[in-house]
Enzyme design. Structure first.
Site, PDB file in Angstrom:
ATOM      1  N   TYR A 128       0.998  -1.262  -0.334  1.00  0.00           N
ATOM      2  CA  TYR A 128      -0.113   0.056   0.423  1.00  0.00           C
ATOM      3  C   TYR A 128       0.709   1.089  -0.191  1.00  0.00           C
ATOM      4  CZ  TYR A 128      -0.159  -0.691   5.402  1.00  0.00           C
ATOM      5  OH  TYR A 128       0.216  -0.051   6.276  1.00  0.00           O
ATOM      6  N   GLU A 129       0.250   2.562  -0.028  1.00  0.00           N
ATOM      7  CA  GLU A 129       1.019   3.821  -0.292  1.00  0.00           C
ATOM      8  C   GLU A 129       1.987   3.396  -1.613  1.00  0.00           C
ATOM      9  OE1 GLU A 129      -0.355   5.895   1.330  1.00  0.00           O
ATOM     10  OE2 GLU A 129       0.815   7.483   0.138  1.00  0.00           O
ATOM     11  N   GLY A 130       1.057   3.684  -3.156  1.00  0.00           N
ATOM     12  CA  GLY A 130       2.179   3.339  -3.245  1.00  0.00           C
ATOM     13  C   GLY A 130       2.902   1.687  -3.693  1.00  0.00           C
TER      14      GLY A 130
END
Lengths: 602, 256
Positions: free
Chosen positions: A436-438
């Site tokens: 997550y978060e890229g």
């Protein structure tokens, strides 16, 4: 009492002697945040985290979040009272502006607190983390009325926040999202659509949830250029600040996941929900970019944090568990910590964790400089360094998080595979962080695609030169530091060569650069970690503390001699280009030894 | 209302605790010095009252210079001010003298209610609150499991071997609380910052008058020695006579 020991003394050492925090405390606006005050805060905060939050970690994992038939979501029983205490103690407000009842402390201090919170319970810590992202976006792009309405309660933690980006068809490709926002006569928007993977999208820890939702207005341009950002509160807020009727947002289900069981991951349905535009239409991606650096640094720190908790437990276990007789020992058997291979596992964890903590705080200190340095060129340069280091912190931090929790589990032997010991929970919990978060692949693409090209490569080249200044200091420091200097020099040379290759190849063959981006990013992680550990060893010499000096020297030397050389080994993969990655088509990848067509079967 | 809470710096319960064999005193370098947990509960009782009533809370301690860190924590938790009785002549003071000095400080400071922990985790004397109340000539309600404070009285419950005793007293009074009272709050972030600006008054024996300085009685340590190492216990292997042997063993020690 929990088994978590907050690493306050290392945090204090790193802030004071390795990443230059005292200079941050001298920046205008941070006069109240002197080092002594910060260390006192971290001590009290660590005490709170260890005693209140850390004991909720394992029970929270076993119990998990539950969606009730009426659509509400209950978190594990221990979360709500712990969150109440967290809000009362005010730890979420430390790095936010005093104007909205925050503490006005540097981001680097906030990040140190985040490390201890995430170590204590990552599933719990996600609630304040998502709130922090929403606060960040509102702070930079909300209008004054929106800020006054939402920020004080979000900063105190009484209200929590969420980020709504992902839809089933729009993951890494945010531009593909289809949630609609139709303007109404009163200036609000009617939001309709479905969002997935919404962390703490519904829960029972706070009275109000402030959703930030990306959506598309009618006739908006396609892709990321046509995305707008809206505030959609779970309950509409009356003019006097009290909570009114339930908005048109509901939790349809929560996911069953590998880890972070205590944190509800929600599917949210918006049906004609009232939304308030932040900034202007079509600025949604710009607003997301504002909070991206800090959010990505926070996720990198999660890798460090869970790695640290797993390491502490493995270290305790290695001292209790007795198996086999160590070389030279007498008696029936030895604690497994006395066996060389167990030592290797433990020291590997400790050295990497020390490197990560230094890297995260170094980045955070530059975030503070990028916002508070009175000199414009100083701010700009700090901002470049943050841009360069953030994808490295995120990927290297979380990849190591996975590797180190695995190593911690390995220390336990078979008992690590049994849930009861708690070792496997860390391994499961941390596994989301490279995603997550890229994703870490996106981070590597960001590094080679966006960050290396800044000022035609001058930004990255200057940073490499800055790192290389440590070689002269190591040369002056005496024979003990020789092996560190030699190995760092070798690896800096290789990293420079790889960087030149990336800069040279980038424009002509972007696919080749992307093909090597992940191993190339890893080289950066390994080298920056070694550099900061060397700086720690040098700094520790100057303090009247022989034990500290010895520890820092051993960590830097072990890392340089035994971990850092991997960096050079990645050079081939980083610069190989795309030939073999695309040489086999999907059919060839699916079956490498197919029967030849028409070949006789007998 | 003015509430004075007696707080003491003690070695962390979770650390190693040692005596200095030369002086017979506590070896303060042996482990981390912290505020006694029971005193945190005493402070909590005062702060809980202050949360919804008009009250001034003062933390009072007698101890070495390092005790100021613990006072800082008391202030961070919410005490309004602190008083530190600091005098090298008091090193190694016994319970009787300590009580005399604290009573003198309380008289100088003024109080409506004094709250103490029932006993410290290091000395475990458990009589200091009673000695102080005696010096002050005010009622003592000790070992309270619950505390109810009003503007002019205190009430609470004390566990006894046979049941629960309800006690009450008019103010001014001295009370001591047990581990059954409410758990102490954690210092709030802004409270920690505010604590830096709160006043800490330091008094020496001279500030407290001749009565405090001259203790008529004094315990003196004549000799100290290390606790003997544990010797191996007696093992009784059951060959049919274990019951008898066990009974004889206990009888020989007058345990049955």
């Amino acid at each position: 009492m929990s088994n978590y020991r907050p690493p306050v003394s290392d945090l204090a050492f790193v802030l004071e002697h390795v990443v230059g925090y005292p200079d941050v405390a001298r920046l205008p606006g941070f006069e109240h945040a002197d080092l002594a005050t910060v260390v006192e805060l971290l001590e009290q905060c660590g005490d709170f985290m260890a005693n209140v939050v850390a004991p909720t970690n394992q029970p929270g994992d076993v119990e998990g979040a539950r969606r009730q038939p009426d659509g509400s979501v209950t978190t594990p029983a221990s979360f709500k009272p712990a969150y109440r205490q967290y809000v009362d103690a005010g730890w979420g407000s430390v790095p936010f502006p005093e104007e909205f009842d925050g503490g006005g402390f540097p981001w680097s201090v906030g990040l140190a607190i985040q490390e201890m919170l995430a170590s204590s319970n990552m599933a719990f810590a996600l609630c304040p983390l998502l709130t922090q992202g929403a606060i960040d976006a509102l702070l930079h792009h909300g209008d004054q009325a929106q800020k006054l309405r939402y920020l004080p309660k979000m900063i105190s933690g009484e209200w929590t926040g969420t980020m709504n980006l992902t839809e089933p068809q729009a993951g890494s490709d945010v531009g593909a999202l289809t949630t609609r926002a139709v303007p109404r006569a009163d200036g609000t928007y009617a939001i309709t659509g479905q969002k997935i993977y919404i962390t703490y999208g519904e829960h029972d820890m706070a009275d109000q949830i402030v959703h930030l939702v990306l959506a598309r207005t009618p006739n908006a341009p396609a892709g990321t250029k046509g995305i707008s950002c809206f505030i959609v509160p779970k309950f509409l807020v009356n003019d006097d600040g009290s909570l009114g009727e339930h908005n048109g947002v509901n939790c349809l289900s929560i996911e069953h996941k590998l880890g972070i069981h205590g944190a509800p991951t929600c599917v949210l349905s918006y049906e004609d929900a009232t939304g308030y535009l932040i900034g202007e239409e079509n600025l949604g991606m710009r607003i997301m970019f504002v909070m991206m650096n800090s959010a990505r640094l926070s996720v990198g720190t999660q890798g460090l944090a869970i790695g640290e908790r797993a390491y502490q437990q493995a270290l305790d276990f290695a001292q209790e568990r007795r198996q086999g007789l160590a070389i030279g020992a007498t008696g029936v058997n030895s604690a497994i910590i006395d066996h060389p291979d167990v030592r290797r596992m433990l020291l590997t964890q400790k050295a990497y964790l020390a490197a990560l903590r230094r890297l995260m705080l170094f980045n955070a200190v530059h975030m503070d400089r990028s916002t508070h340095d009175p000199d414009e060129t100083g701010r700009a340069r700090a901002n470049e360094i943050v841009g360069l280091l953030t994808p490295i912190c995120k990927s290297f931090g979380t990849d190591l998080g996975v590797e180190l929790t695995s190593l911690a589990l390995q220390v336990y032997g078979g008992m690590g595979y049994i849930e009861e010991t708690g070792a496997s929970q860390h391994y499961r919990d941390v596994r989301i962080t490279p995603i997550y978060e890229g994703t870490n692949g996106i981070q590597a693409a960001d590094l080679v695609g966006r960050k290396l090209g800044i000022r035609d490569g001058a930004s990255v080249t200057e940073f490499l030169s800055t790192m290389r200044e440590v070689e002269a200091e190591l040369a002056d420091a005496g024979d003990e530091f020789d092996s560190i200097r030699l190995e760092l020099g070798r690896q800096f040379d290789t990293l420079e060569t790889a960087t030149q290759w990336m800069l040279r190849t980038g424009r002509a063959d972007p696919n080749a650069v992307l093909s090597g981006s992940t191993p190339y990013l890893r080289m950066w992680g390994l080298c920056t970690g070694g550099w900061l550990l060397a700086r720690s060893a040098l700094a520790a010499r100057g303090i009247d503390d022989a034990e500290l000096a010895e520890t820092q020297l051993v960590l830097a030397r072990f890392y340089a001699e035994q971990l850092l050389p991997q960096s050079g080994g990645l050079f081939g993969a980083a610069t190989a280009g795309s030939r073999d990655l695309f040489a086999l088509d999907a059919a060839a990848l699916s079956d490498s030894a197919r029967l030849r067509q028409n070949a006789p079967l007998n | 209302m003015k509430i004075v809470v007696l707080v003491k710096q003690v070695p962390d319960t979770w650390g190693a605790r040692r005596l200095n064999l030369d002086t017979g005193w506590l070896d303060r370098g042996g482990s981390e010095a912290v505020i006694d947990e029971i005193d945190e509960r005493a402070l909590e009782a005062a702060l809980a009252y202050q949360d919804s009533n008009d009250a001034e809370v003062v933390a009072l301690t007698m101890g070495p210079d390092s005790a100021k860190d613990m006072l800082r924590k008391s202030l961070a938790m919410g005490a309004d001010s602190a008083v530190h009785i600091l005098d090298s002549r008091l090193a190694g003071a016994d319970l009787a003298w300590t009580a005399r000095v604290i009573a003198a400080a309380l008289t100088k400071l003024g109080y409506d209610l004094v709250i103490a922990g029932n006993e410290s985790t290091d000395g475990r004397g458990g009589v200091l609150p009673a000695l102080v109340a005696e010096h002050l000539g005010v009622p003592l309600a000790s070992y309270l499991d619950s505390v109810a404070i009003t503007a002019d009285s205190i009430a609470g419950e004390r566990s006894t071997e046979l049941g629960t005793m309800s006690v009450r007293a008019p103010l001014p009074a001295v009370i001591s609380v047990t581990e059954r009272t409410a758990e102490a709050r954690f210092p709030n972030f802004k409270g920690i910052l505010r604590a830096k600006k709160k006043p800490v008054t330091v008094w020496s024996l001279d500030d407290l008058g001749a009565d405090a300085a001259a203790s008529p009685v004094r315990s003196v340590v004549l000799a100290t020695s290390e606790r003997p190492a544990r010797s191996a216990g007696t093992q009784i292997v059951d060959d049919g006579t274990a019951g008898v042997e066990l009974a004889e063993f206990l009888a020989a020690r007058h345990l049955i």
